[in-house]
Write an enzyme that holds these catalytic residues in place. Structure first.
Site, PDB file in Angstrom:
ATOM      1  N   CYS A  94     -69.889  18.411  18.214  1.00 49.79           N
ATOM      2  CA  CYS A  94     -68.951  17.392  17.719  1.00 49.79           C
ATOM      3  C   CYS A  94     -69.708  16.069  17.550  1.00 49.79           C
ATOM      4  O   CYS A  94     -70.339  15.599  18.504  1.00 49.79           O
ATOM      5  CB  CYS A  94     -67.798  17.216  18.711  1.00 49.79           C
ATOM      6  SG  CYS A  94     -66.743  15.793  18.308  1.00 49.79           S
TER       7      CYS A  94
ATOM      8  N   HIS B 291     -50.518  21.481   5.535  1.00 54.49           N
ATOM      9  CA  HIS B 291     -51.238  22.573   6.198  1.00 54.49           C
ATOM     10  C   HIS B 291     -52.708  22.242   6.463  1.00 54.49           C
ATOM     11  O   HIS B 291     -53.510  23.135   6.701  1.00 54.49           O
ATOM     12  CB  HIS B 291     -51.143  23.868   5.369  1.00 54.49           C
ATOM     13  CG  HIS B 291     -49.768  24.467   5.349  1.00 54.49           C
ATOM     14  ND1 HIS B 291     -49.356  25.379   4.411  1.00 54.49           N
ATOM     15  CD2 HIS B 291     -48.706  24.284   6.177  1.00 54.49           C
ATOM     16  CE1 HIS B 291     -48.092  25.728   4.648  1.00 54.49           C
ATOM     17  NE2 HIS B 291     -47.674  25.071   5.700  1.00 54.49           N
TER      18      HIS B 291
ATOM     19  N   GLY C 194     -45.479  25.951  -8.009  1.00 51.35           N
ATOM     20  CA  GLY C 194     -46.452  26.982  -7.627  1.00 51.35           C
ATOM     21  C   GLY C 194     -46.397  27.407  -6.180  1.00 51.35           C
ATOM     22  O   GLY C 194     -47.435  27.621  -5.555  1.00 51.35           O
TER      23      GLY C 194
ATOM     24  N   GLU D 147     -42.991  32.603 -11.728  1.00 48.31           N
ATOM     25  CA  GLU D 147     -41.839  33.511 -11.604  1.00 48.31           C
ATOM     26  C   GLU D 147     -40.864  32.838 -10.644  1.00 48.31           C
ATOM     27  O   GLU D 147     -41.274  31.993  -9.856  1.00 48.31           O
ATOM     28  CB  GLU D 147     -42.304  34.859 -11.034  1.00 48.31           C
ATOM     29  CG  GLU D 147     -42.890  34.686  -9.653  1.00 48.31           C
ATOM     30  CD  GLU D 147     -43.792  35.824  -9.200  1.00 48.31           C
ATOM     31  OE1 GLU D 147     -43.997  36.767  -9.969  1.00 48.31           O
ATOM     32  OE2 GLU D 147     -44.269  35.728  -8.068  1.00 48.31           O
TER      33      GLU D 147
ATOM     34  N   GLN E 211     -49.121  22.192   0.176  1.00 42.81           N
ATOM     35  CA  GLN E 211     -49.415  23.211   1.192  1.00 42.81           C
ATOM     36  C   GLN E 211     -50.863  23.658   1.070  1.00 42.81           C
ATOM     37  O   GLN E 211     -51.343  24.429   1.894  1.00 42.81           O
ATOM     38  CB  GLN E 211     -48.497  24.426   0.992  1.00 42.81           C
ATOM     39  CG  GLN E 211     -47.023  24.102   1.134  1.00 42.81           C
ATOM     40  CD  GLN E 211     -46.163  25.263   0.666  1.00 42.81           C
ATOM     41  OE1 GLN E 211     -45.865  26.173   1.413  1.00 42.81           O
ATOM     42  NE2 GLN E 211     -45.761  25.234  -0.589  1.00 42.81           N
ATOM     43  N   ASN E 212     -51.535  23.189   0.031  1.00 45.59           N
ATOM     44  CA  ASN E 212     -52.896  23.652  -0.233  1.00 45.59           C
ATOM     45  C   ASN E 212     -53.906  22.907   0.625  1.00 45.59           C
ATOM     46  O   ASN E 212     -53.760  21.713   0.878  1.00 45.59           O
ATOM     47  CB  ASN E 212     -53.242  23.457  -1.713  1.00 45.59           C
ATOM     48  CG  ASN E 212     -52.311  24.247  -2.613  1.00 45.59           C
ATOM     49  OD1 ASN E 212     -51.626  25.142  -2.144  1.00 45.59           O
ATOM     50  ND2 ASN E 212     -52.291  23.910  -3.889  1.00 45.59           N
TER      51      ASN E 212
ATOM     52  N   ASN F 223     -42.621  27.275 -11.749  1.00 44.15           N
ATOM     53  CA  ASN F 223     -43.308  28.430 -11.156  1.00 44.15           C
ATOM     54  C   ASN F 223     -43.464  29.533 -12.203  1.00 44.15           C
ATOM     55  O   ASN F 223     -42.657  29.656 -13.122  1.00 44.15           O
ATOM     56  CB  ASN F 223     -42.505  28.965  -9.961  1.00 44.15           C
ATOM     57  CG  ASN F 223     -43.407  29.441  -8.829  1.00 44.15           C
ATOM     58  OD1 ASN F 223     -44.285  28.701  -8.386  1.00 44.15           O
ATOM     59  ND2 ASN F 223     -43.198  30.649  -8.361  1.00 44.15           N
TER      60      ASN F 223
ATOM     61  N   CYS G 242     -62.032  18.317  16.509  1.00 41.19           N
ATOM     62  CA  CYS G 242     -62.608  18.651  17.810  1.00 41.19           C
ATOM     63  C   CYS G 242     -61.483  18.966  18.790  1.00 41.19           C
ATOM     64  O   CYS G 242     -60.589  18.137  18.998  1.00 41.19           O
ATOM     65  CB  CYS G 242     -63.464  17.494  18.329  1.00 41.19           C
ATOM     66  SG  CYS G 242     -64.132  17.849  19.963  1.00 41.19           S
TER      67      CYS G 242
END
Ligand code: OAD
Length: 235
Positions: free
Chosen positions: A136, A109, A176, A205, A91-92, A203, A117
């Site tokens: 562009c 992501h 994470g 937590e 996701q980073n 993780n 563009c």
């Protein structure tokens, strides 16, 4: 440990935390001093493209000051040495998996080092700043470039590939991530519906979806992943 041949690993901001990249939800709801809705929505970009470009320009520049940590390197080692397939879905938007030796990283992501563009749909590799007056490189128009980042309200990338990988894996590991943002937060449930894969959460937590995992390893990714990878390679 059982010998696994087809491993899918989902990573989130926590894997880059020990490299010095701030996570999203560990800082009083602020991300690098901004509310997420001011910098990570299409509406924010339409309202104030200058602010949004600046924000991602700063994040892109920050990449040059951070380095991959033992967690990124351990996953790259697993990819290189496991006699089987290891898919990394992140996701980073940073490039620390790649710089740690990881291959074919699936950036659900998007990526900070890409600009898209809006006019001609070209995707450009990008290391420096981008502003409304940058043209562009393909269609030469002004004010048409945007970060190739998936903002809230937009469709995540590569979902067909991801569903295929989840359906065929025998081990799913989540590292994470707080489990707040869908569809990634739902992957553990998808895996369980589609097959019989073992599931492990690594993780600091327990995450929102922690109870859905068969196994929880609680602590820092940079300490736990090298151990887990050695266990997987020894089996
Ligand atoms: P979060 O900031 O929501 O969660 C990070 C998680 O990592 C938390 O559960 C922390 O406890 C954990 N953590 C922190 N340091 C750690 C360490 N050293 N080792 C292991 N775990 C650690 O980040 P994400 O879940 O990745 O989306 O956030 C998901 C998405 O929300 C992001 O991709 C972004 C954001 O809005 C978009 O930009 C579209």
């Amino acid at each position: 440990m059982v010998r696994f041949k087809n491993i899918v690993i989902l990573t989130g901001a926590g894997i880059s935390a020990e490299s010095g990249v701030k996570t999203f939800r560990d800082n009083d709801g602020l991300w690098e001093n901004h509310h997420i809705e001011d910098v990570a929505t299409p509406e924010a970009f339409a309202r104030d493209p200058h602010l949004v470009h600046n924000f991602y320009n700063e994040r892109r520049a920050q990449l040059r000051a951070v380095k991959p940590n033992p967690a990124h390197k351990a996953l790259a080692k697993l990819q290189q040495e496991l006699p089987g397939t290891v898919s990394i879905i992140t996701q980073n938007v940073d490039d620390l998996h790649e710089r740690g030796g990881g291959e074919d990283i699936i950036h659900i992501h998007g990526e900070l080092t890409q600009i898209r563009c809006k006019a001609c749909a070209a995707i450009h590799t990008w290391q420096g700043d981008c502003t409304q007056s940058t043209t562009c490189p393909k269609c030469d128009r002004e004010a048409v470039l945007r970060p190739n980042i998936v903002w809230f309200g937009e469709m995540p990338f590569f979902m067909d590939t991801i569903i295929d990988r989840l359906a065929s894996c025998d081990l799913f590991i989540s590292v994470g991530t707080s489990g707040n943002v869908y569809p990634a937060a739902g992957f553990v449930a998808n895996v369980q519906e589609m097959g019989r894969a073992h599931t492990i959460e690594v993780n600091l937590e327990p995450s929102e979806g922690s109870s859905q995992f068969a196994e929880l390893r609680q602590g820092k990714a940079g300490e736990l992943l090298p151990v887990l990878v050695d266990e997987l390679l020894a089996s």
